[in-house]
Design a protein around this motif. Structure first.
Motif, PDB file in Angstrom:
ATOM      1  N   LEU A  80       0.864  -1.177   0.000  1.00  0.00           N
ATOM      2  CA  LEU A  80       0.000   0.000   0.000  1.00  0.00           C
ATOM      3  C   LEU A  80       0.900   1.226   0.000  1.00  0.00           C
ATOM      4  CD1 LEU A  80      -2.769   1.184  -0.034  1.00  0.00           C
ATOM      5  CD2 LEU A  80      -2.878   0.970   2.437  1.00  0.00           C
ATOM      6  N   ARG A 380      -7.501   2.029  -2.689  1.00  0.00           N
ATOM      7  CA  ARG A 380      -6.946   0.995  -1.808  1.00  0.00           C
ATOM      8  C   ARG A 380      -7.495  -0.394  -2.082  1.00  0.00           C
ATOM      9  NH1 ARG A 380      -6.279   2.828   4.405  1.00  0.00           N
ATOM     10  NH2 ARG A 380      -6.087   0.557   4.523  1.00  0.00           N
ATOM     11  N   ALA A 382      -7.481  -2.626  -4.555  1.00  0.00           N
ATOM     12  CA  ALA A 382      -6.659  -3.683  -5.152  1.00  0.00           C
ATOM     13  C   ALA A 382      -5.682  -4.276  -4.149  1.00  0.00           C
ATOM     14  CB  ALA A 382      -5.903  -3.127  -6.363  1.00  0.00           C
ATOM     15  N   ILE A 383      -4.975  -3.432  -3.427  1.00  0.00           N
ATOM     16  CA  ILE A 383      -3.983  -3.956  -2.492  1.00  0.00           C
ATOM     17  C   ILE A 383      -4.650  -4.578  -1.271  1.00  0.00           C
ATOM     18  CG2 ILE A 383      -3.650  -1.728  -1.343  1.00  0.00           C
ATOM     19  CD1 ILE A 383      -1.078  -4.547  -1.933  1.00  0.00           C
ATOM     20  N   ALA A 386      -5.626  -8.013  -2.406  1.00  0.00           N
ATOM     21  CA  ALA A 386      -4.433  -8.874  -2.496  1.00  0.00           C
ATOM     22  C   ALA A 386      -3.958  -9.293  -1.113  1.00  0.00           C
ATOM     23  CB  ALA A 386      -3.321  -8.124  -3.232  1.00  0.00           C
ATOM     24  N   SER A 401      -5.072 -11.506  -7.560  1.00  0.00           N
ATOM     25  CA  SER A 401      -5.157 -10.191  -6.910  1.00  0.00           C
ATOM     26  C   SER A 401      -3.787  -9.531  -6.801  1.00  0.00           C
ATOM     27  CB  SER A 401      -5.792 -10.331  -5.520  1.00  0.00           C
ATOM     28  OG  SER A 401      -5.050 -11.202  -4.692  1.00  0.00           O
ATOM     29  N   GLU A 404      -3.110  -7.867 -10.121  1.00  0.00           N
ATOM     30  CA  GLU A 404      -3.868  -6.621 -10.253  1.00  0.00           C
ATOM     31  C   GLU A 404      -3.257  -5.514  -9.383  1.00  0.00           C
ATOM     32  OE1 GLU A 404      -8.252  -4.667  -9.266  1.00  0.00           O
ATOM     33  OE2 GLU A 404      -7.924  -6.820  -8.951  1.00  0.00           O
ATOM     34  N   ALA A 405      -2.887  -5.859  -8.162  1.00  0.00           N
ATOM     35  CA  ALA A 405      -2.308  -4.868  -7.257  1.00  0.00           C
ATOM     36  C   ALA A 405      -0.953  -4.378  -7.765  1.00  0.00           C
ATOM     37  CB  ALA A 405      -2.160  -5.444  -5.859  1.00  0.00           C
ATOM     38  N   LYS A 408      -1.557  -1.741 -10.239  1.00  0.00           N
ATOM     39  CA  LYS A 408      -1.951  -0.520  -9.535  1.00  0.00           C
ATOM     40  C   LYS A 408      -0.724   0.171  -8.945  1.00  0.00           C
ATOM     41  CE  LYS A 408      -4.675   2.334  -7.207  1.00  0.00           C
ATOM     42  NZ  LYS A 408      -5.511   3.360  -7.847  1.00  0.00           N
ATOM     43  N   GLN A 418       5.629  -2.898  -6.243  1.00  0.00           N
ATOM     44  CA  GLN A 418       5.259  -3.698  -7.407  1.00  0.00           C
ATOM     45  C   GLN A 418       6.118  -4.961  -7.495  1.00  0.00           C
ATOM     46  OE1 GLN A 418       6.154  -1.984 -11.214  1.00  0.00           O
ATOM     47  NE2 GLN A 418       4.760  -3.308 -12.336  1.00  0.00           N
ATOM     48  N   LEU A 421       4.969  -7.641  -5.066  1.00  0.00           N
ATOM     49  CA  LEU A 421       3.738  -8.295  -5.524  1.00  0.00           C
ATOM     50  C   LEU A 421       4.014  -9.230  -6.694  1.00  0.00           C
ATOM     51  CD1 LEU A 421       1.499  -5.151  -5.164  1.00  0.00           C
ATOM     52  CD2 LEU A 421       1.101  -7.306  -3.961  1.00  0.00           C
TER      53      LEU A 421
END
Length: 958
Positions: A80, A380, A382-383, A386, A401, A404-405, A408, A418, A421
């Motif tokens: 985040l 917020r 997406a994260i 996840a 997820s 996707e995060a 984002k 990134q 993730l």
């Protein structure tokens, strides 16, 4: 929603902390006086950091501060990005409007805040990813500066021990760059969380070295303070024996005092801190405890709507279940959400979840947020999803997820988050049989994205591993363009890591893309630039011209401009400065037409350098100032603005405006420039340090830039500059023989830049070293002169600056001095006059020597070039020349040296450095430098070696 319900007060009386409040008030007063400040407020969990920070924030608000608050949460560690800054920005928008906030920023740049807060609309389509994060940082910096023009700003960020990497980097950036604005940042953290490898530790160590940063370690309460806290909560003075028991068990931690105070006389004290914290929850009704367990899975703060959705309770039932928790001060209500009063309470409840319960609750959160993304703050979802799927141990949805995060995070330029993730995606890949179909990309694409993000955030070793992983799965026969792109990235990583093999990677990539398409043009662009920087200009030019033809055929003007700038680089190295400037101007015209900030600023930076090399340094300074202004307007001060600032500092140094050059370079260094640019800035500072006799400063810089231990992977320009500085360093120390040895090493293994000005400047330095060493190392000197003569035959001259350096090399010192005078460059002029005076004196022309020395001395003195002043005075004594402001006198007797100067001289004669002498005599290195500067003229010498010899000759050390 229970907004109307008030919890039991913790304590209506604010206890103790007078000294800490005073320190915070002093820091705020410092900020109000146009000197930004930072306070690091550390302490154990539960010791009262938040209470103190809130109390100070109230006080600052009453005193007229604009208070902005942001907090870090444990979720931040999973990606985040910028969580505390997003919260502060959201508060600012609530207080004003998005239009008002955007109006504080340069035209159009407010849209970039959409990367943090969707309320600002769609972010711009600027895809210049290499400088994107730097621009975002500058945007936040500018926003705080503009806000502070209205009234002082207090930015309170809590729990930075949970901060994500991007937030930590932004905090460090603001701490270094918020200088004149009336802004105070208060950062709280748990000191007991900082284990040896905690990522916050190096950040705190770095911030401790920044001016204006204060560190406050919040202590535990004393016995009397615990008594006062208990009295405030109970409303009456507590029994002395109970105070003693509470103080002993709580050990003075306020949160534990509150928990223990609820124990009746018959209540046994908990055996552990976990039990102590859990006790306040376990006394609540079962329904309340169940809801608290649900809430704990959602984090320290959960909205009413989200908690209702996950718990499955109606609004009435949820409020009924939560009332006892609010009354017991376990949970608090604020802004439509429920928050555990302290993170430790939430942690204790969450830790008590059974394994199955833990997975089910996190899965429920993921499902509900995915069903209605408005249940969490904008940006917020997406994260959060996840995080919850990962915590639920659901491999399929954790993979989906996380992908996707990661996308984002990339849009917010949060490259480190990134990468984390994407690594999760790679880890889960083999556990999900149809992973590629689920996320729409193959395994190699994940590697490719991860390698790009790693490169962009400076994680070069991780980037290399991702590239290797991708290459291992690709066949260059079937996917040559994909392999070529990865080879280019690996080459760039090798360049950043200063490892060999980058040209080989680029040549391999070029062979894989033979067709005249976009892939070949981009590959040739990288190869051509690297070849030129490695002094392979003819091949680099041919490669760049081929790419330029392809770019024009494709109609890609952005690439065309980049290639023109690469072409100008080659012409600059080849010595055609007028064509260099013309080519830069063509790229500049394209940049302005396309409104491309990157191209425009790169062209300006190159022209600043070109003008300086043409001897038009005043013009260079003016153009650089304009370029820095544009860089700030474009939000690129930290990246391209720092590079332009380096070129301005070089022009200022040439003009003899050394203090200005040092100020400009110091400001640029605070912007955390890329390593190569940092080293350019440091080399400039080393030039001035050597010229002023600041031996310790010069040594420190030469060590960092690799002058003492050359790196094979260094570019030719870096190698050339380092060799010249090393020669100057040895001459400063009175070691002409070592200076010539350094020159010989460079000539035997020549990697000198073909850039005419740099080459002739180095040859001029070698000439002077040979002149100084001729008496002590005649054979070596003769050999080096022969090597330089052979090298000089290949050199071209590209303008008046290169010509003047060439004249020094050729011993045409008077001509060089006249040229430097026309160019307005006082330091090389003064040195050329001294060299001419030495030549005149050697030829018996003492009067001519005196004339030159009289012209040189005021120039050297104005620059505070102490070694040169000492050399001038010593030479004047030897030739019997009277200088206007330095009458001739012989070496002074011992009586004219102060006792402290004799002590310093004795250590100089032992070969000790200024730093060693400072430690020996318990004075600063700068004070030692002043003493040495006073000793040299008194002894009639110009170097430390000569001073040592004179001391022995005059028996001053007996």
């Amino acid at each position: 929603m229970l907004d109307h319900m008030m919890a039991r007060a913790v304590s209506p009386v604010f206890v103790g902390r007078g000294a800490e409040l005073e320190m915070l008030a002093e820091a705020f007063e410092q900020a109000r006086k146009q000197a930004a400040a930072v306070v690091l407020l550390g302490g154990e969990a539960g010791v009262g950091k938040s209470r103190l920070a809130a109390r100070f924030a109230e006080q600052a608000s009453r005193d007229g501060a604009h208070v902005l608050v942001g907090g870090c949460v444990e979720l931040s560690a999973e990606g985040l990005a910028y969580a505390p800054f997003t919260a502060a920005l959201r508060q600012l928008v609530r207080e004003t409007s998005t239009a008002d906030v955007a109006g504080l920023l340069p035209d159009g740049s407010g849209r970039e805040l959409a990367r943090l807060l969707p309320e600002f609309g769609e972010p711009s389509g600027n895809l210049d990813t290499e400088s994107a994060r730097a621009r975002l940082f500058e945007l936040i910096l500018t926003l705080l500066e503009r806000l502070a023009e209205r009234r002082p700003v207090l930015l309170l960020i809590e729990d930075i021990h949970w901060a994500d990497r991007s937030s930590r980097d932004l905090i460090a950036f603001l701490s270094r760059n918020l200088r004149a604005a009336p802004v105070l940042m208060v950062l709280t953290y748990r000191s007991d969380e900082l284990h040896r490898t905690h990522p916050l530790r190096p950040v705190l160590a770095e911030l401790a070295r920044v001016d204006g940063v204060t560190r406050i370690d919040l202590p535990r309460f004393t016995h009397d303070e615990v008594a006062a806290q208990m009295a405030g909560i109970l409303g009456v003075a507590p029994e002395f024996t109970k105070v003693g028991r509470v103080f002993e068990r709580s050990e003075g931690i306020p949160l534990f005092v509150e928990a223990l105070i609820d124990c009746d006389d018959d209540c046994s004290f908990p055996e552990s801190l976990h039990d102590l914290i859990s006790a306040s929850v376990e006394r609540l009704p079962d329904d309340t405890q169940h809801v608290l367990r649900v809430a704990a899975a959602g984090g320290i703060r959960v909205s009413h709507a989200l908690l209702a959705a996950v718990s499955g309770l109606s609004d009435d039932d949820l409020e009924r279940a939560l009332r006892p928790a609010i009354a017991a001060n376990v949970v608090q209500v604020a802004d439509g959400a429920y928050a555990f009063r302290h993170a430790l309470i939430r942690e204790a409840v969450h830790d008590d979840l059974l394994p199955g319960e833990h997975m089910r609750l996190h899965a429920r959160y993921a499902l509900e947020i995915d069903r209605d993304r408005d249940l969490v703050p904008p940006g917020r979802a997406a994260i959060e999803i996840a995080h919850h799927w990962h915590s639920a141990r659901d491999d399929l949805w954790a993979l989906i997820s996380a992908w996707e995060a990661a996308e984002k995070a990339a849009r917010a330029f949060a490259y480190t988050e990134q990468i984390d993730l994407l690594e999760r995606v790679l880890t889960l890949w083999d556990k999900v049989p149809d992973a590629a179909e689920r996320i729409g990309v193959d395994h190699v694409t994940v590697y490719e994205r991860a390698s790009e993000s790693a490169y962009l955030c400076g994680e070069m070793e991780r980037g290399r591993k991702f590239v290797q992983g991708a290459l291992a799965e690709l066949d260059e026969e079937t996917e040559p363009e994909r392999v070529a792109e990865l080879l280019v990235r690996r080459a760039n990583i090798k360049i950043q890591k200063h490892t060999s093999g980058f040209i080989e990677d680029l040549r391999h990539a070029e062979r894989l893309v033979p067709l005249p398409n976009e892939a070949r043009a981009h590959t040739l662009s990288h190869l051509g630039r690297v070849l030129m920087l490695c002094d392979q200009v003819p091949e680099g030019t041919a490669v760049t011209e081929e790419a330029l033809r392809i770019a024009r055929d494709l109609g890609d003007e952005c690439l065309e401009a980049d290639l023109l700038l690469n072409l100008a680089l080659g012409r600059s190295i080849s010595g055609d400065l007028e064509q260099t400037r013309a080519t830069n101007d063509r790229a500049l015209a394209i940049g302005r037409r396309l409104d491309s900030a990157r191209t425009t600023l790169r062209a300006i930076a190159n022209n600043v350098d070109t003008l300086n090399n043409l001897g038009r340094s005043e013009e260079a300074v003016r153009l650089a100032v304009e370029g820095e202004r544009l860089a700030k307007m474009y939000g690129r001060s930290r990246h391209q603005g720092a590079f332009i600032a380096n070129n301005r500092a070089e022009a200022l140094e040439a003009l003899g405006r050394w203090d200005e050059a040092l100020d400009v370079s110091a400001r640029a260094l605070t912007m955390e420039p890329a390593r190569q640019n940092r080293w350019h800035l440091l080399r400039l500072r080393a030039d001035i340090a050597i010229a002023r006799g600041e031996e310790d400063t010069a040594k420190q810089i030469l060590t960092e830039v690799g002058a003492f231990a050359p790196r094979p992977e260094d570019g030719t320009q870096e190698w050339t500059a380092n060799t010249r500085l090393l020669i100057g360093w040895h001459l400063l120390r009175g070691e002409p023989g070592k200076a010539v040895e350094a020159a010989e090493s460079a000539l035997v293994n020549p990697r000198w830049s073909g850039k005419a000005m740099l080459g002739w400047r180095l040859l001029a330095a070698v000439r002077i070293a040979c002149d100084r060493a001729a008496a002590v190392a005649p054979e070596l000197t003769a050999a080096v002169r022969g090597l330089t003569d052979a090298f000089a035959v290949e050199m071209v001259t590209d303008g008046p600056v290169g010509t003047a350096f060439r004249q020094v090399y050729e011993g045409r010192f008077d001509e060089a001095a006249a040229g430097w005078k026309l160019l307005g460059r006082p330091h090389p002029r003064a040195k050329a006059l001294v060299y001419a005076a030495i030549a005149a004196a050697a030829g018996g022309d003492r009067d001519g020597a005196a004339v030159r020395l009289r012209a040189a001395r005021p120039l050297a003195e104005a620059l505070r070039a102490t070694p040169l002043v000492a050399e001038i005075d010593a030479l004047a004594r030897r030739v019997g020349a009277a200088l206007d402001d330095a009458p001739v006198r012989g070496p002074v007797p011992e009586a004219t040296l102060t006792p402290r100067e004799l002590e310093v001289l004795r250590l100089v004669a032992q070969g000790r450095t200024n730093r060693d002498i400072a430690g020996e005599l318990f004075i600063s290195a700068k004070t030692v430098s002043v003493h040495v500067s006073n000793i040299l003229p008194k002894l009639g010498v110009s170097t430390r070696g000569e001073a040592a010899a004179a001391a022995h000759r005059l028996a001053l050390l007996d």
